[in-house]
Design a protein around this motif. Structure first.
Motif, PDB file in Angstrom:
ATOM      1  N   TYR A 151     -14.479  75.027  -1.105  1.00 48.45           N
ATOM      2  CA  TYR A 151     -15.700  74.225  -1.050  1.00 48.45           C
ATOM      3  C   TYR A 151     -15.965  73.642   0.336  1.00 48.45           C
ATOM      4  O   TYR A 151     -17.114  73.451   0.730  1.00 48.45           O
ATOM      5  N   LYS A 152     -14.910  73.360   1.081  1.00 52.31           N
ATOM      6  CA  LYS A 152     -15.091  72.799   2.426  1.00 52.31           C
ATOM      7  C   LYS A 152     -15.786  73.796   3.347  1.00 52.31           C
ATOM      8  O   LYS A 152     -16.725  73.443   4.073  1.00 52.31           O
ATOM      9  N   THR A 153     -15.354  75.044   3.324  1.00 52.38           N
ATOM     10  CA  THR A 153     -15.981  76.071   4.159  1.00 52.38           C
ATOM     11  C   THR A 153     -17.416  76.312   3.718  1.00 52.38           C
ATOM     12  O   THR A 153     -18.314  76.510   4.555  1.00 52.38           O
ATOM     13  N   ALA A 154     -17.661  76.281   2.412  1.00 52.75           N
ATOM     14  CA  ALA A 154     -19.025  76.467   1.900  1.00 52.75           C
ATOM     15  C   ALA A 154     -19.952  75.374   2.436  1.00 52.75           C
ATOM     16  O   ALA A 154     -21.106  75.636   2.798  1.00 52.75           O
ATOM     17  N   GLU A 155     -19.438  74.156   2.514  1.00 52.18           N
ATOM     18  CA  GLU A 155     -20.252  73.045   3.029  1.00 52.18           C
ATOM     19  C   GLU A 155     -20.512  73.206   4.528  1.00 52.18           C
ATOM     20  O   GLU A 155     -21.610  72.924   5.018  1.00 52.18           O
ATOM     21  N   ASN A 156     -19.506  73.648   5.272  1.00 48.49           N
ATOM     22  CA  ASN A 156     -19.713  73.905   6.703  1.00 48.49           C
ATOM     23  C   ASN A 156     -20.715  75.041   6.924  1.00 48.49           C
ATOM     24  O   ASN A 156     -21.485  75.019   7.894  1.00 48.49           O
ATOM     25  N   LEU A 157     -20.733  76.015   6.022  1.00 45.11           N
ATOM     26  CA  LEU A 157     -21.724  77.091   6.103  1.00 45.11           C
ATOM     27  C   LEU A 157     -23.137  76.543   5.926  1.00 45.11           C
ATOM     28  O   LEU A 157     -24.075  76.987   6.596  1.00 45.11           O
ATOM     29  N   LEU A 158     -23.284  75.564   5.042  1.00 43.72           N
ATOM     30  CA  LEU A 158     -24.586  74.921   4.850  1.00 43.72           C
ATOM     31  C   LEU A 158     -25.070  74.272   6.142  1.00 43.72           C
ATOM     32  O   LEU A 158     -26.219  74.463   6.567  1.00 43.72           O
ATOM     33  N   GLY A 159     -24.205  73.520   6.797  1.00 42.04           N
ATOM     34  CA  GLY A 159     -24.571  72.860   8.048  1.00 42.04           C
ATOM     35  C   GLY A 159     -24.914  73.840   9.150  1.00 42.04           C
ATOM     36  O   GLY A 159     -25.883  73.652   9.901  1.00 42.04           O
TER      37      GLY A 159
ATOM     38  N   LYS B 161     -23.988  63.451  -4.222  1.00 48.09           N
ATOM     39  CA  LYS B 161     -23.406  63.856  -5.500  1.00 48.09           C
ATOM     40  C   LYS B 161     -23.388  65.378  -5.663  1.00 48.09           C
ATOM     41  O   LYS B 161     -22.744  65.899  -6.565  1.00 48.09           O
ATOM     42  N   GLU B 162     -24.129  66.080  -4.788  1.00 42.20           N
ATOM     43  CA  GLU B 162     -24.151  67.534  -4.866  1.00 42.20           C
ATOM     44  C   GLU B 162     -22.848  68.131  -4.332  1.00 42.20           C
ATOM     45  O   GLU B 162     -22.240  67.585  -3.405  1.00 42.20           O
ATOM     46  N   LEU B 163     -22.443  69.259  -4.920  1.00 38.57           N
ATOM     47  CA  LEU B 163     -21.233  69.942  -4.465  1.00 38.57           C
ATOM     48  C   LEU B 163     -21.366  70.314  -2.988  1.00 38.57           C
ATOM     49  O   LEU B 163     -20.441  70.134  -2.199  1.00 38.57           O
ATOM     50  N   LEU B 164     -22.535  70.854  -2.602  1.00 38.70           N
ATOM     51  CA  LEU B 164     -22.856  71.120  -1.202  1.00 38.70           C
ATOM     52  C   LEU B 164     -23.920  70.134  -0.771  1.00 38.70           C
ATOM     53  O   LEU B 164     -25.003  70.087  -1.368  1.00 38.70           O
ATOM     54  N   HIS B 165     -23.620  69.326   0.234  1.00 41.45           N
ATOM     55  CA  HIS B 165     -24.631  68.372   0.695  1.00 41.45           C
ATOM     56  C   HIS B 165     -24.516  68.171   2.203  1.00 41.45           C
ATOM     57  O   HIS B 165     -23.470  68.436   2.812  1.00 41.45           O
ATOM     58  N   LEU B 166     -25.609  67.734   2.784  1.00 41.24           N
ATOM     59  CA  LEU B 166     -25.675  67.516   4.226  1.00 41.24           C
ATOM     60  C   LEU B 166     -24.931  66.241   4.610  1.00 41.24           C
ATOM     61  O   LEU B 166     -25.112  65.199   3.966  1.00 41.24           O
ATOM     62  N   LYS B 167     -24.105  66.338   5.626  1.00 41.65           N
ATOM     63  CA  LYS B 167     -23.375  65.164   6.107  1.00 41.65           C
ATOM     64  C   LYS B 167     -22.928  65.420   7.537  1.00 41.65           C
ATOM     65  O   LYS B 167     -23.038  66.543   8.058  1.00 41.65           O
ATOM     66  N   ARG B 168     -22.424  64.411   8.188  1.00 45.31           N
ATOM     67  CA  ARG B 168     -21.967  64.550   9.575  1.00 45.31           C
ATOM     68  C   ARG B 168     -20.794  65.520   9.665  1.00 45.31           C
ATOM     69  O   ARG B 168     -19.982  65.603   8.757  1.00 45.31           O
ATOM     70  N   GLY B 169     -20.749  66.232  10.783  1.00 52.44           N
ATOM     71  CA  GLY B 169     -19.603  67.086  11.064  1.00 52.44           C
ATOM     72  C   GLY B 169     -19.745  68.532  10.629  1.00 52.44           C
ATOM     73  O   GLY B 169     -18.853  69.345  10.896  1.00 52.44           O
ATOM     74  N   ILE B 170     -20.867  68.877   9.947  1.00 47.27           N
ATOM     75  CA  ILE B 170     -20.991  70.257   9.460  1.00 47.27           C
ATOM     76  C   ILE B 170     -22.027  71.058  10.266  1.00 47.27           C
ATOM     77  O   ILE B 170     -22.183  72.262  10.025  1.00 47.27           O
TER      78      ILE B 170
END
Length: 458
Positions: free
Chosen positions: A100-108, A231-240
């Motif tokens: 899930y961490k890599t998936a979130e970085n892919l979003l960013g 609350k979303e599994l993938l969400h926008l945040k700092r660092g991605i």
């Protein structure tokens, strides 16, 4: 208490992703494809309304001018697909691996790449707009309409790239309905605005472009609001958002296939526009524009099926559940073929009635009716070819996907569209399209059979 609900909603989101590997494939495909089909169908209806209004109110030259802009739209879509489709396929595989961490970085990284690519494309295109449109086949009569439309579209290019990219990620993240809602809102808003701008305010072809960009901007605001929810599994945040070489290369390696497919479409439309101008004049270009619009109405269904297939195939490939993966492919092929058979039937028996939606000009009407029949002659075989190409793209088989993406248009249509008119004049340009459709279908099936045998015995 707040933390409890936050964890609970995160768990629900993970369950939504995990069901891609557990729920019956038929139910999943219906669940994921139906929203995409509804969205694509609505988009097709908007395109028909848009072109019909331009043709009926502004005139046949405006329809021809709009046809000149197709290569530009395809080229823009090529760069958008390289990011959007590439990242969504990567995200699906990572969710299948529960990374899930890599998936979130892919979003960013998707957000950052869309902004960069969208800005560069806009700047370069605006700088050389007139020469590009001339190269695309614009004449003195159609250039003003094409330029007026594309200036507005290009100024909003970053919005367009981001909107389509975020919709692709929504589907990959297990939110096909949200992606559908975004598209339906865009289409509904588009229709209201195009009627207001083109019919009421009489802003002509510029009004149609303004309606498109405005509606996409509003939909993008809602998409970003969804991804801003923690609350979303993938969400926008700092660092991605910082581009990571490995992730960018993964996105591009998969995205290169849809990029080349759309870029090839751009080359083909440029060549076809010039062939139609040479053998039939501006009215022939207008007929090609109308025939393309009809083709896309039915092909949008197929694209919806492919979009629904992508997260299911990608997830199950990542989870090594190959039986489920292939079952999804067979269902997609069957549905895509059935849809295009409906389109084929309507086009063979009612081409003139369909063409009359776009124009009442007798010359353009005759050319369009003939073009619709010839363009759709064997179009029902394209559904399986498109589904198989998208299948290889979804599991990261880049070389196969690229070859299949290029086979239909670059390897077959381009030489055929050059040679056939030497024997059959204007009809030869039309004949090249069904000939290339069938040729690419004949090339695709053996490749799929070869891959299935290879996977079975590996």
């Amino acid at each position: 208490m707040h933390r409890f609900y936050h964890v609970r909603e995160m768990t629900d989101n993970k369950k939504a992703a995990l069901e891609l590997g557990q729920k019956p494939v038929g139910q999943l495909l219906w669940q994921y494809a139906l929203p995409a089909i509804v969205a694509m169908t609505a988009s097709s209806l908007y395109n028909i309304i848009d072109r019909a209004m331009i043709g009926q109110i502004v005139g046949p030259e405006a329809i021809a001018g709009l046809g000149i802009t197709f290569p530009f739209m395809n080229l823009s879509a090529a760069f958008g697909a390289a990011v959007g489709v590439g990242s969504s396929a990567c995200i699906s595989v990572k969710l299948g691996q529960q990374d899930y961490k890599t998936a979130e970085n892919l979003l960013g990284n998707t957000v950052t790449l869309n902004l960069i690519v969208g800005f560069i494309f806009m700047a370069v295109s605006l700088l050389f707009l007139d020469p590009i449109l001339r190269f695309f086949g614009a004449s003195d009569a159609t250039l003003p309409y094409a330029r007026e439309f594309m200036i507005v579209i290009l100024l909003g290019n970053m919005v367009t790239h981001m909107y389509f990219g975020m919709n692709a990620v929504l589907r990959a993240a297990g939110k096909p309905r949200h992606a559908m809602y975004a598209t339906l809102f865009t289409v509904a808003c588009n229709i209201v605005l195009v009627v207001t701008f083109v019919w009421w305010f009489r802003w002509g072809i510029r009004g149609a472009a303004l309606a498109t960009i405005t509606s996409q901007s509003l939909a993008l605001c809602w998409q970003m609001w969804i991804f801003s929810d923690k609350k979303e599994l993938l969400h926008l945040k700092r660092g991605i958002y910082k581009l990571r070489k490995t992730l960018v290369l993964n996105i591009i390696s998969i995205g290169i296939s849809p990029f080349l497919m759309n870029a090839t479409s751009c080359i083909i439309v440029i060549f076809m526009n010039n062939q139609f101008v040479h053998y039939g004049g501006d009215m022939a270009v207008g007929a090609y524009s109308i025939a393309n619009s009809v083709v896309m109405v039915f092909f949008m269904f197929v694209m919806g099926m492919n979009q629904g297939m992508q997260p299911i195939v990608g997830y199950n490939y990542g989870a090594e559940k190959y039986d489920r993966m292939f079952r999804c492919l067979w269902l997609t092929i069957a549905c895509a073929t059935a849809i295009l058979l409906v389109g084929w039937t309507l086009s063979m028996f009612f081409p003139r009635q369909i063409a009359r939606i776009f124009t009442t000009d007798p010359t353009l009407l005759d050319l369009s009716a003939t073009g619709i029949k010839l363009d759709m002659l064997v179009f029902f075989v394209v559904g399986s070819q498109a589904a198989i190409t998208h299948f290889f793209q979804s599991i990261g088989k880049v070389k196969i996907s690229i070859f299949l993406s290029l086979s239909r248009q670059l390897f077959l249509l381009l030489p055929m569209a050059y040679v056939f008119p030497l024997f059959w004049d204007l009809d030869g340009v039309w004949y090249s399209m069904p000939a290339s459709d069938f040729g690419s279908f004949a090339m695709t099936i053996p490749i799929l059979i070869w891959y299935m045998k290879r996977l079975k015995y590996s």
